[in-house]
Design a protein around this motif. Structure first.
Motif, PDB file in Angstrom:
ATOM      1  N   PRO A 211       0.823  -1.208   0.000  1.00 55.18           N
ATOM      2  CA  PRO A 211       0.000   0.000   0.000  1.00 55.18           C
ATOM      3  C   PRO A 211       0.859   1.261   0.000  1.00 55.18           C
ATOM      4  N   VAL A 212       0.468   2.235  -0.783  1.00 52.93           N
ATOM      5  CA  VAL A 212       1.204   3.496  -0.874  1.00 52.93           C
ATOM      6  C   VAL A 212       0.345   4.646  -0.368  1.00 52.93           C
ATOM      7  N   THR A 213      -0.826   4.788  -0.927  1.00 60.09           N
ATOM      8  CA  THR A 213      -1.709   5.890  -0.567  1.00 60.09           C
ATOM      9  C   THR A 213      -2.623   5.497   0.595  1.00 60.09           C
ATOM     10  N   ALA A 214      -3.335   6.496   1.111  1.00 58.50           N
ATOM     11  CA  ALA A 214      -4.314   6.224   2.168  1.00 58.50           C
ATOM     12  C   ALA A 214      -5.374   5.248   1.674  1.00 58.50           C
ATOM     13  N   GLY A 215      -5.798   5.426   0.428  1.00 58.69           N
ATOM     14  CA  GLY A 215      -6.795   4.525  -0.138  1.00 58.69           C
ATOM     15  C   GLY A 215      -6.285   3.104  -0.255  1.00 58.69           C
ATOM     16  N   ASP A 216      -5.020   2.951  -0.630  1.00 61.09           N
ATOM     17  CA  ASP A 216      -4.432   1.611  -0.719  1.00 61.09           C
ATOM     18  C   ASP A 216      -4.540   0.868   0.617  1.00 61.09           C
ATOM     19  N   HIS A 217      -4.237   1.563   1.706  1.00 58.81           N
ATOM     20  CA  HIS A 217      -4.255   0.938   3.035  1.00 58.81           C
ATOM     21  C   HIS A 217      -5.665   0.509   3.427  1.00 58.81           C
ATOM     22  N   VAL A 218      -6.625   1.383   3.176  1.00 56.54           N
ATOM     23  CA  VAL A 218      -8.007   1.050   3.530  1.00 56.54           C
ATOM     24  C   VAL A 218      -8.515  -0.114   2.687  1.00 56.54           C
ATOM     25  N   LEU A 219      -8.229  -0.093   1.391  1.00 52.32           N
ATOM     26  CA  LEU A 219      -8.674  -1.184   0.519  1.00 52.32           C
ATOM     27  C   LEU A 219      -8.009  -2.501   0.899  1.00 52.32           C
ATOM     28  N   ALA A 220      -6.739  -2.470   1.290  1.00 47.34           N
ATOM     29  CA  ALA A 220      -6.048  -3.691   1.703  1.00 47.34           C
ATOM     30  C   ALA A 220      -6.727  -4.302   2.927  1.00 47.34           C
ATOM     31  N   TYR A 221      -7.117  -3.453   3.872  1.00 48.25           N
ATOM     32  CA  TYR A 221      -7.798  -3.936   5.079  1.00 48.25           C
ATOM     33  C   TYR A 221      -9.176  -4.497   4.724  1.00 48.25           C
ATOM     34  N   ILE A 264     -12.245   8.831   2.414  1.00 48.00           N
ATOM     35  CA  ILE A 264     -11.538   7.960   1.462  1.00 48.00           C
ATOM     36  C   ILE A 264     -12.510   7.228   0.552  1.00 48.00           C
ATOM     37  N   LEU A 265     -13.596   6.711   1.114  1.00 48.13           N
ATOM     38  CA  LEU A 265     -14.592   5.976   0.342  1.00 48.13           C
ATOM     39  C   LEU A 265     -15.930   6.701   0.412  1.00 48.13           C
ATOM     40  N   ASP A 266     -16.561   6.887  -0.735  1.00 53.83           N
ATOM     41  CA  ASP A 266     -17.822   7.614  -0.839  1.00 53.83           C
ATOM     42  C   ASP A 266     -18.929   6.837  -0.114  1.00 53.83           C
ATOM     43  N   ARG A 267     -19.488   7.467   0.916  1.00 48.25           N
ATOM     44  CA  ARG A 267     -20.495   6.781   1.717  1.00 48.25           C
ATOM     45  C   ARG A 267     -21.813   6.602   0.972  1.00 48.25           C
ATOM     46  N   GLU A 359     -11.054  12.159  -3.034  1.00 49.43           N
ATOM     47  CA  GLU A 359      -9.768  12.836  -3.222  1.00 49.43           C
ATOM     48  C   GLU A 359      -8.735  12.475  -2.163  1.00 49.43           C
ATOM     49  N   ALA A 360      -9.158  12.353  -0.927  1.00 51.46           N
ATOM     50  CA  ALA A 360      -8.220  12.061   0.160  1.00 51.46           C
ATOM     51  C   ALA A 360      -7.580  10.686   0.015  1.00 51.46           C
ATOM     52  N   ALA A 361      -8.183   9.805  -0.772  1.00 50.53           N
ATOM     53  CA  ALA A 361      -7.641   8.452  -0.935  1.00 50.53           C
ATOM     54  C   ALA A 361      -6.242   8.477  -1.530  1.00 50.53           C
ATOM     55  N   LYS A 367      -1.086  11.108   7.409  1.00 52.20           N
ATOM     56  CA  LYS A 367      -1.920  12.243   7.791  1.00 52.20           C
ATOM     57  C   LYS A 367      -3.405  11.890   7.735  1.00 52.20           C
ATOM     58  N   VAL A 368      -3.829  11.297   6.626  1.00 48.94           N
ATOM     59  CA  VAL A 368      -5.258  11.029   6.436  1.00 48.94           C
ATOM     60  C   VAL A 368      -5.765   9.969   7.424  1.00 48.94           C
ATOM     61  N   LEU A 369      -5.043   8.864   7.536  1.00 48.44           N
ATOM     62  CA  LEU A 369      -5.485   7.784   8.420  1.00 48.44           C
ATOM     63  C   LEU A 369      -5.350   8.190   9.881  1.00 48.44           C
ATOM     64  N   GLY A 370      -4.261   8.892  10.196  1.00 47.81           N
ATOM     65  CA  GLY A 370      -4.064   9.328  11.571  1.00 47.81           C
ATOM     66  C   GLY A 370      -5.187  10.246  12.033  1.00 47.81           C
ATOM     67  N   LYS A 371      -5.603  11.161  11.177  1.00 46.78           N
ATOM     68  CA  LYS A 371      -6.696  12.081  11.524  1.00 46.78           C
ATOM     69  C   LYS A 371      -7.990  11.315  11.759  1.00 46.78           C
ATOM     70  N   ALA A 372      -8.271  10.321  10.915  1.00 48.28           N
ATOM     71  CA  ALA A 372      -9.500   9.537  11.067  1.00 48.28           C
ATOM     72  C   ALA A 372      -9.493   8.746  12.366  1.00 48.28           C
TER      73      ALA A 372
END
Length: 501
Positions: A211-221, A264-267, A359-361, A367-372
């Motif tokens: 995973p590289v981006t914030a979106g990559d990490h969330v999708l991997a999980y 990161i993901l559109d609700r 966009e944040a993905a 930064k993005v994951l830490g804030k969440a």
């Protein structure tokens, strides 16, 4: 009725030299020639090889000592659970159910035929007990309907039922010393599919190596949780211990992740899926919650001196635990066979193959994951602080339960962020797990007391003494009070748990 066994084996490449001499292997008193078996197996899968993609094999085999239908699920490298059923002309209905989470609505077709001449040796100890079966297999593979074929020879070493896996290491050393090397293919089927593959392959999900981006990490999980739900489906159908709980946790993790990372993901896309995950978790929990509560109350009753047990308390408790119309397994299988459940699995696949990224993905994961994660923890903090200000009672019980749910969400968000945030996320996960367990003990006590009140009323109406139910109720009150007394000190030491994020 299908039989199940644990298969532990290793496969090796073979040339024209045949089987090496294994008479000197430590622990082996004799090598017994069992002759040559002629095996004919047809492997079934979907046209796009969904079972093979999950390392699951479904075959109908004649010849040898275990002719019949065989369904194998991976457990670990070289370890599979094999389920067997008698020979029949079509795929057994029970097997079709066990692969439904992977197959969905696709048709199971005969894809590959393997014919093998198996030269078998038994390795036995001084008492004549079987240690392992070693075979030299000459294999002829045919991809049905294409004319494509392949041939090879391999050595297979299968551990005897109940044997020590370390014995395979001993045999492995001898084989390597003789110049034999492990097979590059995980199974005969895997090799047959690879060597007879058509040019057109099934499109695969985008799975970045790291995973590289914030979106990559969330999708991997999310992918890990989706895979867990699919893989646990057969275990739930077979009533394997802890499988229902594990699948329920995976659904909760996935739903929680949708809610924790709305930037990161559109609700608009994920909220309907989250609602379906909540439905599935609820269905899985019908039997699980009662089972856990029954275990708790039974253990508490065992601690009561016999002189203080008044009336058929254990019998009534057991009858209450068994009140599941049609049986839990039958009800759950109905859920797992339902169109609603299979549609949910398809929706999870679509989220991973075509994720609704915002966009944040694409931004920095730290930064993005830490804030969440900090935002989720802030909700936990507010609820715990509220709880500490309330007097014991219903309102406090509700606040503690709400704090527990937010604690789990924070824990799962930290799990998703752990590869990006490192040690700080790991520390938070540990803290949230401890808080979840503490608050969970309180909630279990609340539910136990509610059940004891109901059982007491039923016992009283039947003319039985309610004394023991009251005694157990009082002990549950004490357990809840102990949690409430411990919570302020625990929180004082952990309320700054996200400072390092």
């Amino acid at each position: 009725m299908a039989d199940t066994k644990r298969e532990i084996e290793r496969k090796y490449e073979s040339d024209e030299s045949g089987l090496p001499d294994l008479t000197g292997v430590a622990g082996v008193a004799a090598v017994i020639d069992k002759g040559v078996a002629h095996l004919d197996a047809t492997y079934y899968d979907t046209e796009d090889e969904r079972l093979a993609a999950s390392s699951v094999t479904l075959r109908r085999r004649t010849g040898g000592s275990d002719a019949g239908w065989h369904l194998k699920f991976p457990v670990a490298p070289g370890v599979r659970d094999e389920i067997q059923a008698p020979l029949s002309g079509t795929v057994p209905g029970s097997f079709a159910g066990l692969v439904r989470s992977r197959v969905r609505g696709a048709e199971l077709l005969p894809l590959v035929r393997l014919r093998s001449d198996r030269d078998v040796r038994h390795l036995v100890d001084a008492d004549g007990l079987l240690l392992a079966e070693v075979s030299l297999d000459t294999v002829r593979a045919e991809r049905l309907g294409t004319g494509k074929s392949a041939e090879w020879t391999e050595i297979e070493v299968e551990l005897a039922d109940g044997g020590d896996p370390a014995f395979l290491d001993t045999v492995d050393k001898r084989l390597r010393k003789a110049g034999v090397r492990p097979s590059k293919a995980a199974s005969k089927l895997a090799r047959a599919l690879a060597e007879t593959a058509p040019k057109k392959k099934r499109p695969k999900e985008r799975t970045p190596e790291a995973p590289v981006t914030a979106g990559d990490h969330v999708l991997a999980y999310l992918r890990t949780q989706r895979d867990a739900i699919v893989a646990l489906d057969p275990a739930v159908r077979r009533d394997v211990e802890d499988s229902v709980h594990s699948m329920r946790v995976a659904t909760r993790r996935m739903r929680s992740t949708f809610k924790s990372f709305p930037r990161i993901l559109d609700r608009e896309t994920t909220d309907p899926i989250a609602d379906e995950l909540k439905w599935l978790a609820g269905e899985l929990g019908v039997a699980r919650d009662r089972e856990v509560l029954h275990q708790r109350l039974s253990a508490a009753l065992d601690e009561v001196p016999p002189a203080l047990v008044s009336g058929p308390v254990a019998e009534r408790l057991n009858r209450w635990a068994g009140e599941r119309p049609g049986g839990a397994s039958g009800r759950l299988i109905g859920i797992l066979d339902s169109h609603r459940y299979l549609a949910l699995l398809d929706a999870l696949d679509r989220v991973l193959t075509d994720p609704p990224l915002l966009e944040a993905a694409g931004k920095d994961p730290g930064k993005v994951l830490g804030k969440a994660v900090r935002k989720d923890f802030g909700k936990v903090s507010a609820l715990v602080e509220q709880t500490l200000e309330l007097d014991p009672g219903t309102d406090r019980d509700t606040a503690i339960h709400d704090a527990r749910k937010k604690t789990k969400r924070t824990r799962y968000a930290a799990e998703a962020a752990k590869p990006a945030l490192g040690a700080s996320a790991k520390s938070l996960i540990k803290t949230m797990k401890a808080l979840q367990n503490l608050l969970g003990e309180h909630q279990d006590s609340v539910m136990a007391r509610q059940t004891l009140r109901e059982l007491s009323a039923v016992a009283h109406a039947a003319g039985e003494s309610a004394f023991t139910y009251g005694l157990l109720y009082g002990r549950e009150e004490q357990r809840a009070a102990a949690v409430e007394a411990e919570l302020p000190g625990f929180w004082a030491g952990n309320k700054d748990a996200t400072d390092a994020l």
